[in-house]
Structures are given as C-alpha cells and as structure tokens.
Design a protein around this motif. Structure first.
Motif, short mmCIF file in Angstrom:
data_model
loop_
_atom_site.label_atom_id
_atom_site.label_comp_id
_atom_site.label_asym_id
_atom_site.label_seq_id
_atom_site.Cartn_x
_atom_site.Cartn_y
_atom_site.Cartn_z
N UNK A 69 0.68 -1.27 -0.18
CA UNK A 69 0.09 -0.01 0.02
C UNK A 69 0.82 1.21 -0.05
N UNK A 70 2.04 1.33 0.76
CA UNK A 70 2.74 2.48 0.95
C UNK A 70 3.47 2.55 -0.52
N UNK A 71 4.13 1.50 -1.10
CA UNK A 71 4.88 1.57 -2.48
C UNK A 71 3.72 2.19 -3.58
N UNK A 72 2.67 1.82 -3.27
CA UNK A 72 1.78 2.30 -4.34
C UNK A 72 1.63 3.63 -4.19
N UNK A 73 1.36 4.15 -2.89
CA UNK A 73 1.16 5.70 -2.75
C UNK A 73 2.56 6.39 -3.21
N UNK A 74 3.71 5.82 -2.76
CA UNK A 74 4.83 6.37 -3.27
C UNK A 74 5.06 6.74 -4.78
N UNK A 75 4.52 5.36 -5.53
CA UNK A 75 4.60 5.58 -6.98
C UNK A 75 3.70 6.72 -7.56
N UNK A 76 2.38 6.90 -6.92
CA UNK A 76 1.34 7.72 -7.41
C UNK A 76 1.86 9.15 -6.86
N UNK A 77 2.65 9.46 -5.59
CA UNK A 77 3.31 10.64 -5.29
C UNK A 77 4.30 11.15 -6.41
#
Length: 390
Positions: A69-77
C-alpha cells in the motif's frame, strides 16, 4: 588479542554535526541552529494513523521491500509531483530513512577500487559509505561563484575510466543550492556519454523556493541509470519515524533489497502505515511548512547580509551557508568561539568537506523567535571580532 577493528571504520571521522549538537545539549541557555530537523511536530492526522495502526495490532513485519500500500502511494506521489513512473512491485524499496537507501545503493553497485564522484560540500554520509565498500571517493569542490551548483565541466574533469557512480545531492545540505533543469540536462549528457550511474538524493525535493524541483530521473535517458533517494523526514516532519525510500531500475533495487533484508528485515511497520496517510492527506501540511521555511529563509538571509557576511541565496532545503572569511577565522574557530562567547551553535562548513572551509551552515528549521534571538548574538559576535581584526 588481535586488533578486532576494521581499519577502514577506524579511519572514518565522526560526524562534525553531532559534535556541536552534543555540546549544546549540556550548555544552559544555548541556542542551536545546527541540526537539520524540522521544528514542526509530525502532523496530527499522520500521528493518529500511526496510533490507530498500533491499536489495531498492526505490529508484525511487513514484506522486506515495504507495505504494498505504501509503495503504491509512493509511486502515485512521484508521478503526481515529479512526473516519474515506477513499478511499486519491482522498482521501489522502503528503507530506514534516506540514509539507509544511500548506503544500500552504494553497496549494491560499488566494487573495490571503483570511483564514486561526490560534489562537496554535501551530506556527511556519502564519503564514508563509499569508503566502507572499498570504493574510491572522488571529490569535486563546489564553488560559491557557481552558487554551489555542479557544472558539466567540473564533472567531466573528474571522470576517469574507473568512474562508476555520481552522487547528486540537490537540493543540497548544507548549502541550500539547487540544480535547474538546464543544469541537470548538461550533467545528464555527461553521464550518458560516460556511462555513469547516478544516486540522486532528493530528500529535500519538497522544500524548494521560487524554483520547481526537477528530478534527474525525469530527464531523457536518465531513469534507467538513476537511483532516486527520498523520504519523509524533511518534507513531512517525520525524522523520528525513520522512513525513506529508493526508486530505480528493477535489477538494482533487487540487489539493494538483498542487503536490506539481511541487515534490517523491514522498515518500522507503524511508520509505514503513518506514511501512507502522509502521502494521501499531507499536501497542505507540506505547503504550510514550506511557506514558513521560506519566511525564515528570507529573514536569515537578510540579517546575515546586513551584518556584512557574504551569502548566496539558497533556493532549497532549510539551510544558509554564509562566508566568514572576512573575519580571518577558520570555520572551526568561528564555530567554537561563537559557542563559547555567545552560546549559539552552528556547524562549520568543513563538517561537509574540505571545500566548506570559510563557510558556516545555519539551519533555519527553528522558530522565528529563536532565529531572531540567535541572530542578534551572531551579529554581536561578528561586529566585535570585526573591530578586533581592524
């Protein structure tokens, strides 16, 4: 008993930053402008998410590379803010602060005898990390007349057949210097021509003023040869949570992950859940802090120049790097005397490399009240010693 110590470790000097921090912690009425840490508390909604994760019993290991979930948010950010696209499954690793990410990148790529180009003044960890791999640090002294930016000519002059890696530390600690898109395009051309990999430390990417941050990895031909280092300590005031990340080509991230899983296992679970919320809901917090830092930046810069200290305008991070050569002191002497006579702690430029001689790092990640009080003491010190030198 045989000497149990590794000579390479013994020869590494302790951090020049911590020296003054330790002295100040035991000195009554001292004011420190030495530590590069936001004075803001972590935003409440981020802390609340961390508390909630504990209440829900989310206290187990995550996967080695970090919460999906965090890696996906980092990618989006990164895509939203810097036009970068990374596969969360294979091109992102969550680390214990940006410092671990730097160490992992260098250890995963550098063999004994290979050269790593490091522009200085810069963050204290790069050179020791290279030495510990038995690599060879090649230092480029950055110049005040270039606003402490790295030029393509300086880079080209430092390249040899053994050059493998370039550290790009911008926005810069300690100088506050940035690199524009035009600057980076010239650097990128050299890196592509000479087949150099880049470790781009962008931990201060959210703290730029008057200029928009440009990531090296965004430039044509650079994503496949760049490891982007970033994190939450500076942008989201999460220093104590110890959370960073690295993004890059899957084949490099895979090897970094091996070192990480054996040395660390995974980054703190509570911190990772909190960071998800920071990325989803923290833009306004970052904007508020950036505006406050900018106000402080202008104040400190004005006061230093009004004292007669030369100081180029920094457009990134939360540091100014004034020149004190006119007072006829070394950086170390200036820092020690200022601490003794006025009880103000700032860091000598030499803590960040020999090219920092004649300069001081002042952090403005402190309240306006403390900054004004400290700057009054610095002014008194400067005026007194200027008169004595006449």
């Amino acid at each position: 008993m045989r000497n149990p110590l590794n000579p390479s470790v013994v020869e590494i000097k302790p951090s020049g930053i911590r020296k003054f921090f330790d002295i100040v912690s035991e000195m009554k009425d001292a004011i420190s402008l030495g530590v590069g840490e936001p004075d803001f508390p972590t935003p409440w909604h981020v802390r609340e998410e961390g508390i909630y994760s504990l209440e829900k019993g989310r206290t187990h290991y995550t996967s080695n590379a970090g919460l999906a979930e965090l890696k996906e948010e980092i990618s989006r950010f990164l895509h939203r803010r810097y036009r970068l696209q990374y596969d969360p499954k294979h091109e992102i690793i969550v680390t214990v602060g940006g410092s671990e990410a730097i160490d992992l990148a260098i250890r995963a790529m550098i063999c004994p005898g290979e050269e790593v180009i490091i522009p200085q003044p810069s963050y204290v960890s790069y050179e020791p990390c290279v030495i510990l791999t038995q690599g060879v640090p090649v230092i480029i002294p950055l110049k005040a007349e270039n606003d402490f930016r790295l030029t393509a000519e300086e880079l080209l002059e430092a390249v040899t057949e053994k050059t493998k890696l370039l550290v790009l530390p911008f926005p810069n600690n300690p100088t506050g210097a940035i690199m524009t898109r035009e600057d980076l395009e010239k650097i990128a051309k050299v890196c592509i021509e000479k087949d150099i990999v880049v470790v781009s430390d962008e931990i201060y990417s959210e703290l730029t003023y008057d200029y928009e941050h440009v990531s090296t990895a965004e430039l044509p031909g650079m994503k496949e040869r760049t490891i982007v280092i970033n994190g939450f300590s500076k942008s989201h005031a999460m220093t104590g949570w110890r959370l960073g990340y690295a993004c890059g080509p899957a084949e490099i991230i895979e090897q970094m992950l091996k070192i990480h899983q054996f040395a660390i296992m995974c980054a703190p679970t509570t911190s990772q859940f909190a960071a998800v919320d920071a990325l989803r809901n923290g833009d306004a917090d970052v904007q508020m802090m950036r505006e406050s830092y900018n106000q402080r930046r202008r104040l400190v810069l004005h006061e230093l120049r009004d004292m007669g200290l030369e100081c180029f305008e920094p457009y990134g991070a939360f540091y100014v790097f004034p020149c004190i050569k006119s007072l006829g002191m070394s950086s170390e002497e200036f820092a020690n005397l200022l601490l003794q006579e006025e009880k103000v702690a700032i860091v000598p430029g030499t803590a960040f490399g020999d090219s920092g001689e004649g300069f001081m790092r002042i952090s403005y990640a402190y309240s306006i009240e403390n900054l004004k009080k400290a700057l009054e003491r610095v002014r008194s010190f400067v005026e007194r010693h200027r008169q004595q030198s006449v």
